[in-house]
Design a protein around this motif. Structure first.
Motif, mmCIF file in Angstrom:
data_model
loop_
_atom_site.group_PDB
_atom_site.id
_atom_site.type_symbol
_atom_site.label_atom_id
_atom_site.label_comp_id
_atom_site.label_asym_id
_atom_site.label_seq_id
_atom_site.Cartn_x
_atom_site.Cartn_y
_atom_site.Cartn_z
ATOM 1 N N PHE A 78 81.786 -141.367 -84.785
ATOM 2 C CA PHE A 78 80.960 -140.099 -84.360
ATOM 3 C C PHE A 78 80.636 -139.478 -83.144
ATOM 4 C CE2 PHE A 78 80.464 -141.740 -88.731
ATOM 5 C CZ PHE A 78 80.291 -140.875 -89.786
ATOM 6 N N HIS A 79 81.200 -141.190 -82.444
ATOM 7 C CA HIS A 79 80.562 -140.699 -80.763
ATOM 8 C C HIS A 79 81.086 -139.598 -80.457
ATOM 9 C CE1 HIS A 79 79.723 -145.517 -80.393
ATOM 10 N NE2 HIS A 79 78.965 -144.719 -81.033
ATOM 11 N N LYS A 80 82.320 -139.380 -79.880
ATOM 12 C CA LYS A 80 82.507 -137.876 -79.521
ATOM 13 C C LYS A 80 82.228 -136.925 -79.717
ATOM 14 C CE LYS A 80 86.304 -135.417 -80.014
ATOM 15 N NZ LYS A 80 87.354 -134.534 -80.961
ATOM 16 N N ASP A 81 81.673 -136.728 -80.723
ATOM 17 C CA ASP A 81 81.151 -134.869 -81.486
ATOM 18 C C ASP A 81 80.168 -135.091 -80.953
ATOM 19 O OD1 ASP A 81 84.240 -134.516 -82.162
ATOM 20 O OD2 ASP A 81 83.449 -134.682 -84.465
ATOM 21 N N TYR A 82 79.618 -135.592 -81.128
ATOM 22 C CA TYR A 82 77.741 -135.762 -80.672
ATOM 23 C C TYR A 82 77.970 -135.824 -79.235
ATOM 24 C CZ TYR A 82 75.937 -136.918 -85.622
ATOM 25 O OH TYR A 82 75.704 -137.308 -87.180
ATOM 26 N N ALA A 83 78.503 -136.195 -78.458
ATOM 27 C CA ALA A 83 78.136 -136.590 -77.044
ATOM 28 C C ALA A 83 78.700 -135.180 -76.662
ATOM 29 C CB ALA A 83 78.754 -137.053 -76.560
ATOM 30 N N ILE A 84 79.538 -134.392 -76.764
ATOM 31 C CA ILE A 84 79.851 -133.411 -76.634
ATOM 32 C C ILE A 84 79.176 -131.931 -76.864
ATOM 33 C CG2 ILE A 84 81.645 -131.650 -76.997
ATOM 34 C CD1 ILE A 84 84.132 -133.250 -77.004
ATOM 35 N N GLN A 85 78.415 -132.477 -78.048
ATOM 36 C CA GLN A 85 77.406 -131.374 -78.691
ATOM 37 C C GLN A 85 76.165 -131.378 -77.968
ATOM 38 O OE1 GLN A 85 76.086 -131.749 -82.456
ATOM 39 N NE2 GLN A 85 74.912 -130.032 -82.884
ATOM 40 N N ALA A 86 75.569 -133.028 -77.817
ATOM 41 C CA ALA A 86 74.370 -133.061 -77.064
ATOM 42 C C ALA A 86 74.746 -132.604 -75.247
ATOM 43 C CB ALA A 86 73.931 -134.452 -76.958
ATOM 44 N N MET A 87 76.602 -132.579 -74.310
ATOM 45 C CA MET A 87 76.036 -132.284 -73.484
ATOM 46 C C MET A 87 76.574 -130.879 -72.748
ATOM 47 S SD MET A 87 79.353 -134.868 -70.959
ATOM 48 C CE MET A 87 80.447 -134.827 -72.896
ATOM 49 N N LYS A 88 76.924 -130.418 -73.822
ATOM 50 C CA LYS A 88 76.936 -129.024 -74.737
ATOM 51 C C LYS A 88 75.387 -127.845 -74.868
ATOM 52 C CE LYS A 88 81.519 -127.906 -75.490
ATOM 53 N NZ LYS A 88 82.855 -127.587 -76.742
ATOM 54 N N ALA A 89 74.514 -128.864 -75.348
ATOM 55 C CA ALA A 89 73.232 -128.169 -74.938
ATOM 56 C C ALA A 89 72.236 -128.783 -73.865
ATOM 57 C CB ALA A 89 72.693 -128.841 -76.040
ATOM 58 N N ARG A 90 73.227 -128.870 -72.946
ATOM 59 C CA ARG A 90 72.800 -129.450 -71.300
ATOM 60 C C ARG A 90 71.428 -130.690 -71.521
ATOM 61 N NH1 ARG A 90 76.242 -126.994 -69.075
ATOM 62 N NH2 ARG A 90 74.638 -127.674 -67.022
ATOM 63 N N LYS A 91 71.981 -131.570 -72.700
ATOM 64 C CA LYS A 91 71.564 -133.226 -72.063
ATOM 65 C C LYS A 91 72.161 -134.066 -71.869
ATOM 66 C CE LYS A 91 69.038 -130.528 -75.730
ATOM 67 N NZ LYS A 91 67.406 -130.316 -75.392
ATOM 68 N N ASN A 92 71.558 -134.891 -71.293
ATOM 69 C CA ASN A 92 72.126 -135.881 -70.925
ATOM 70 C C ASN A 92 72.688 -137.434 -71.812
ATOM 71 O OD1 ASN A 92 72.560 -135.064 -67.694
ATOM 72 N ND2 ASN A 92 69.916 -135.544 -67.413
ATOM 73 N N VAL A 93 73.178 -138.167 -71.554
ATOM 74 C CA VAL A 93 74.125 -139.296 -72.691
ATOM 75 C C VAL A 93 73.665 -140.408 -72.157
ATOM 76 C CG1 VAL A 93 75.706 -139.580 -74.639
ATOM 77 C CG2 VAL A 93 75.294 -136.693 -74.310
ATOM 78 N N TYR A 94 73.706 -141.417 -73.112
ATOM 79 C CA TYR A 94 73.989 -142.234 -73.135
ATOM 80 C C TYR A 94 74.186 -142.587 -74.681
ATOM 81 C CZ TYR A 94 72.575 -147.937 -72.802
ATOM 82 O OH TYR A 94 72.378 -148.713 -72.642
ATOM 83 N N ILE A 95 75.508 -143.971 -74.594
ATOM 84 C CA ILE A 95 76.135 -144.081 -75.929
ATOM 85 C C ILE A 95 76.590 -145.295 -75.495
ATOM 86 C CG2 ILE A 95 78.373 -143.106 -74.445
ATOM 87 C CD1 ILE A 95 79.799 -141.992 -76.959
ATOM 88 N N GLU A 96 76.882 -145.377 -76.991
ATOM 89 C CA GLU A 96 77.430 -146.927 -76.994
ATOM 90 C C GLU A 96 78.475 -147.447 -77.224
ATOM 91 O OE1 GLU A 96 75.884 -149.640 -78.127
ATOM 92 O OE2 GLU A 96 73.790 -149.726 -78.254
#
Length: 325
Positions: A78-96
């Motif tokens: 689930f990492h890729k889709d959630y990270a893309i969704q978060a970035m497009k929502a203008r959020k920074n990301v810390y990913i496992e």
């Protein structure tokens, strides 16, 4: 941005001690909300850790206007889709780790990161632990001379205590984990090596399912050539006989060697017939040092402690090991 307000996607076992509560212990950082698809477990987690909000929907958490950064602690699928969704929502990301299931997915994240101009850090937290900070220092000092050979062995019996447990046992499902237990533990090891030695020149290996106890391969063998003709050989076996268990790495130089474990707090420097032993103490929340560096990066106070491009290096090595069968 004066404070990093976090939303945690996937408040499962890994967040209980290793990472979760460290976000509230680092300066200028606060957990705003957590999410788990099981609403009852999400509510329980929030109550136990005094977190104001919880969600059973990733969309709802990512859209929360009070959250400016997302910690993705779900299984890798689930990492890729959630990270893309978060970035497009203008959020920074810390990913496992592993950052994604495949090299192609990670490269896709790098492109979205550039397009959105958001910040992404990968949770290769051993980079910030005392043992590995010292290891990097020793190697860069040249105390063991020119590095010749790196030899890594990780042999564990089935159901080893080294392996994190989960209700669904998703780590043994390659569709969700990427490649079985190798994809769970090898990222820690290989990331440290590329962090210290740089991008590999060449890598190859193979991966087999010897015991047929699950869908995942339980044996991986790999070789790497680093710059300056530094050679690496590694073996990962997750169906070993109990008395044969070992987790050890030797870095052999022209004037000495360093022996250590990636999953302990002790390291030995052997030179001129003398052995010096180093013992280290990790923070209670083992990711806290890395989380602090990530918060500072998000606040423009320091460099990215592990970028997507950094994580891509070890992911390429892992993929080269399991695809050459």
């Amino acid at each position: 941005m004066k404070i990093i307000t976090w939303g945690i996607l996937g408040c499962g076992d890994v967040t209980e001690i290793k990472s979760g509560q460290a976000f509230n212990k680092v300066a200028h950082s606060k957990i705003e909300a957590v999410m788990r698809r099981n609403a009852e477990k999400a509510a329980d987690y929030a109550k136990r850790h005094q977190i104001e909000k919880w969600y059973a929907s990733a969309d709802d958490l990512i859209k929360d206007p009070n959250i400016n950064s997302i910690y993705i602690a779900t299984p890798p699928a689930f990492h890729k889709d959630y990270a893309i969704q978060a970035m497009k929502a203008r959020k920074n990301v810390y990913i496992e780790k592993p950052v994604t299931l495949t090299v192609d997915e990670c490269e896709e994240l790098i492109e979205v990161e550039k397009q959105t101009n958001q910040k992404v850090t990968v949770a290769h937290y051993r980079r910030a632990l005392p043992l590995f900070v010292k290891l990097k220092e020793l190697i860069e000092s040249g105390i063991i001379g020119e590095i010749r050979i790196i030899d890594l062995k990780l042999l564990q019996q089935p159901n080893s205590d080294m392996i994190a447990k989960s209700d669904e046992n998703w780590r043994l499902n390659p569709v969700i984990s990427g490649g079985g237990l190798f994809y769970d533990l090898a990222p820690h090891q290989l990331d440290i090596l590329v962090h210290i030695l740089g991008a590999p020149i060449f890598s190859q290996g193979f991966s087999k399912n010897q015991a047929q106890n699950s869908e995942a391969d339980d044996m991986t063998v790999g070789q790497i050539l680093f710059k300056n003709n530094i050679t690496f050989s590694g073996i990962w076996n997750f169906n070993a006989y109990p008395n044969n268990e070992i987790e050890q790495c030797e870095i052999i130089g022209s004037q000495g060697k360093i022996i250590f474990s990636f999953f302990s707090n002790e390291m030995a420097l052997i030179k001129n017939g003398q052995t010096e032993v180093f013992n280290f103490e990790n923070p209670f929340h083992v990711q806290q040092n890395m989380i602090e560096k990530t918060v500072n990066y998000f606040l423009d106070k320091e460099e990215n402690p592990c970028s997507l491009s950094d994580a891509l290096l070890s992911l390429k090595v892992m993929e080269s090991f399991i695809k050459t069968n």
